[in-house]
Scaffold this motif. Structure first.
Motif, PDB file in Angstrom:
ATOM      1  N   THR A   1      44.447 104.185   9.180  1.00 13.28           N
ATOM      2  CA  THR A   1      44.737 105.524   9.691  1.00 13.28           C
ATOM      3  C   THR A   1      43.556 106.461   9.459  1.00 13.28           C
ATOM      4  OG1 THR A   1      45.839 106.087   7.604  1.00 13.28           O
ATOM      5  CG2 THR A   1      47.243 105.339   9.441  1.00 13.28           C
ATOM      6  N   ALA A   2      42.689 106.139   8.486  1.00 14.19           N
ATOM      7  CA  ALA A   2      41.505 106.965   8.252  1.00 14.19           C
ATOM      8  C   ALA A   2      40.587 106.942   9.462  1.00 14.19           C
ATOM      9  CB  ALA A   2      40.754 106.475   7.010  1.00 14.19           C
ATOM     10  N   GLU A   3      40.417 105.768  10.052  1.00  9.18           N
ATOM     11  CA  GLU A   3      39.561 105.684  11.238  1.00  9.18           C
ATOM     12  C   GLU A   3      40.254 106.310  12.447  1.00  9.18           C
ATOM     13  OE1 GLU A   3      35.965 104.554  13.261  1.00  9.18           O
ATOM     14  OE2 GLU A   3      36.574 105.067  11.234  1.00  9.18           O
TER      15      GLU A   3
ATOM     16  N   ALA B   1      42.491 115.454   3.112  1.00  6.78           N
ATOM     17  CA  ALA B   1      43.926 115.288   2.912  1.00  6.78           C
ATOM     18  C   ALA B   1      44.289 113.816   3.023  1.00  6.78           C
ATOM     19  CB  ALA B   1      44.692 116.089   3.968  1.00  6.78           C
ATOM     20  N   PRO B   2      45.340 113.385   2.340  1.00  8.14           N
ATOM     21  CA  PRO B   2      45.818 112.013   2.533  1.00  8.14           C
ATOM     22  C   PRO B   2      46.420 111.878   3.919  1.00  8.14           C
ATOM     23  CG  PRO B   2      47.397 113.249   1.247  1.00  8.14           C
ATOM     24  CD  PRO B   2      46.195 114.148   1.427  1.00  8.14           C
ATOM     25  N   LEU B   3      46.669 110.657   4.320  1.00  8.52           N
ATOM     26  CA  LEU B   3      47.248 110.408   5.631  1.00  8.52           C
ATOM     27  C   LEU B   3      48.597 109.719   5.502  1.00  8.52           C
ATOM     28  CD1 LEU B   3      43.982 109.297   7.407  1.00  8.52           C
ATOM     29  CD2 LEU B   3      45.300 111.363   7.915  1.00  8.52           C
ATOM     30  N   ILE B   4      49.321 109.676   6.595  1.00  9.30           N
ATOM     31  CA  ILE B   4      50.617 108.999   6.647  1.00  9.30           C
ATOM     32  C   ILE B   4      50.592 108.004   7.789  1.00  9.30           C
ATOM     33  CG2 ILE B   4      53.076 109.316   7.161  1.00  9.30           C
ATOM     34  CD1 ILE B   4      52.893 111.985   5.655  1.00  9.30           C
TER      35      ILE B   4
ATOM     36  N   HIS C   1      48.339 115.038   8.692  1.00  8.20           N
ATOM     37  CA  HIS C   1      49.255 114.869   7.564  1.00  8.20           C
ATOM     38  C   HIS C   1      50.415 115.853   7.670  1.00  8.20           C
ATOM     39  CE1 HIS C   1      50.562 115.779   3.352  1.00  8.20           C
ATOM     40  NE2 HIS C   1      50.609 114.461   3.310  1.00  8.20           N
ATOM     41  N   ALA C   2      50.102 117.116   7.957  1.00  7.36           N
ATOM     42  CA  ALA C   2      51.145 118.138   8.064  1.00  7.36           C
ATOM     43  C   ALA C   2      52.107 117.835   9.207  1.00  7.36           C
ATOM     44  CB  ALA C   2      50.511 119.515   8.257  1.00  7.36           C
ATOM     45  N   ASN C   3      51.582 117.348  10.332  1.00  8.50           N
ATOM     46  CA  ASN C   3      52.441 117.016  11.471  1.00  8.50           C
ATOM     47  C   ASN C   3      53.469 115.947  11.091  1.00  8.50           C
ATOM     48  OD1 ASN C   3      50.966 118.777  13.056  1.00  8.50           O
ATOM     49  ND2 ASN C   3      49.885 117.184  14.200  1.00  8.50           N
ATOM     50  N   ALA C   4      52.997 114.884  10.422  1.00  8.26           N
ATOM     51  CA  ALA C   4      53.901 113.795  10.048  1.00  8.26           C
ATOM     52  C   ALA C   4      54.938 114.273   9.035  1.00  8.26           C
ATOM     53  CB  ALA C   4      53.110 112.615   9.496  1.00  8.26           C
TER      54      ALA C   4
ATOM     55  N   ALA D   1      43.680 104.044  -1.044  1.00  8.57           N
ATOM     56  CA  ALA D   1      43.242 104.074   0.350  1.00  8.57           C
ATOM     57  C   ALA D   1      43.403 105.442   0.993  1.00  8.57           C
ATOM     58  CB  ALA D   1      44.025 103.038   1.162  1.00  8.57           C
ATOM     59  N   GLY D   2      43.886 106.418   0.232  1.00  6.58           N
ATOM     60  CA  GLY D   2      44.047 107.753   0.782  1.00  6.58           C
ATOM     61  C   GLY D   2      45.249 107.897   1.689  1.00  6.58           C
ATOM     62  N   VAL D   3      46.253 107.046   1.491  1.00  3.43           N
ATOM     63  CA  VAL D   3      47.474 107.095   2.297  1.00  3.43           C
ATOM     64  C   VAL D   3      48.622 107.566   1.410  1.00  3.43           C
ATOM     65  CG1 VAL D   3      49.111 105.776   3.690  1.00  3.43           C
ATOM     66  CG2 VAL D   3      46.661 105.242   3.785  1.00  3.43           C
ATOM     67  N   ALA D   4      49.238 108.671   1.780  1.00  8.22           N
ATOM     68  CA  ALA D   4      50.296 109.248   0.961  1.00  8.22           C
ATOM     69  C   ALA D   4      51.601 108.480   1.079  1.00  8.22           C
ATOM     70  CB  ALA D   4      50.515 110.705   1.353  1.00  8.22           C
TER      71      ALA D   4
END
Length: 299
Positions: free
Chosen positions: A265-267, A37-40, A288-291, A64-67
């Protein structure tokens, strides 16, 4: 930090799992893993980077995989800058407006101007923030033998809490150690339950109080090397945690010498997954869902 989940090369900060060539050469077992999943980045000071850095950073989020990022503000000028960034990068930048407490308080007319502008732009903001109490400034004053009155800062924070309540907005807090208890008192007094304590540090009793109240915390890249943060990550409810960078604040350990970027945020997610023994795909999906849930973002 578990090497099994690491997604960032400490030497250069480049994403590994997002590299298509690397993915193509993965083993059959790895190839069958669910997509990440992407991250925030739930807390970043976009407007305090140099302009060319901000533009490059935002332009590289998807790769970078950041939504998305939550752009928190320092004051009125900062809030206005973050609104412009949100308008220029819709769906990627979500602004929070406020006044960072680790700076001298402005004149009353400036504070009134900030609140007036925030009220006019309430529909443009996803949260009130960054606001809170000046823990580190107070420590510096004490070390220097200077007088300190925390009352005006507490009064300003209470005004922000009331604003969050009146406009039904989450609130992003800079409130660590004993200051967190003052913040909790104000949140409870005004019935504000959607609170995000960023980069939090505090006692076990305060942690329990915050968790029981449903407040969220976020972890920055120092989760990779700070024992105090790792311990908090082990015990805070998994449904109430997020990833952040607090960029452009610099970090040590594997991030030393790098410009802080939301890709870190990936690390953060990788280390959190190791600490909680949660598979990385599941951990990233949860974070991701939490944010999204906390800030009301589309999924």
């Amino acid at each position: 930090m578990s090497g099994n989940h690491s997604e960032v090369n400490p030497s250069n900060g480049h994403e590994l799992v997002l590299d298509r060539a690397a993915a193509a050469s993965a083993s059959p077992a790895e190839a069958n893993l669910p997509p990440l999943a992407p991250l925030i980045d739930a807390h970043v000071h976009l407007d305090t980077y140099k302009e060319h850095e901000t533009q490059a950073l935002l332009g590289s989020l998807k790769d970078a995989g950041v939504a998305a990022v939550i752009g928190v503000s320092m004051d009125l000028v900062s809030s206005q800058a973050n609104l412009r960034l949100a308008q220029a990068w819709p769906g990627q930048v979500y602004p929070a407006f406020g006044f960072h407490p680790e700076q001298p308080l402005p004149a009353d007319r400036e504070i009134d101007a900030l609140f007036g502008w925030m009220a006019e732009h309430a529909d443009d903001m996803v949260a009130v923030g960054e606001v809170g109490l000046p823990y580190y400034s107070r420590l510096e004053a004490a070390k220097a033998g200077l007088p300190w009155d925390n009352g005006p800062y507490e009064a300003l924070l209470e005004r922000f809490v009331r604003f969050a309540r009146d406009h039904d907005k989450p609130i992003v807090l800079h409130a660590v150690y004993e200051d967190a208890d003052i913040a909790c008192d104000l949140l409870e007094k005004h019935g504000v339950s959607r609170a995000h304590f960023h980069w939090f540090k505090g006692s076990a009793d305060t942690v329990r109080r915050m968790a029981d109240s449903g407040y969220y915390v976020s972890f920055s890249p120092d989760i990779a090397y700070e024992a105090e943060i790792q311990e908090l990550a082990r015990r805070y409810p998994a449904s109430q945690v997020m990833t952040e960078t607090d960029g452009p604040w610099p970090f040590e350990g594997p991030f030393a010498g790098q410009m802080t970027h939301p890709r870190m945020t990936a690390e953060v997610a990788s280390v959190w997954s190791s600490l909680r023994d949660v598979p990385l795909p599941e951990a990233r999906a949860l974070l991701h869902a939490n944010a999204c849930r906390f800030y009301g973002l589309p999924r």
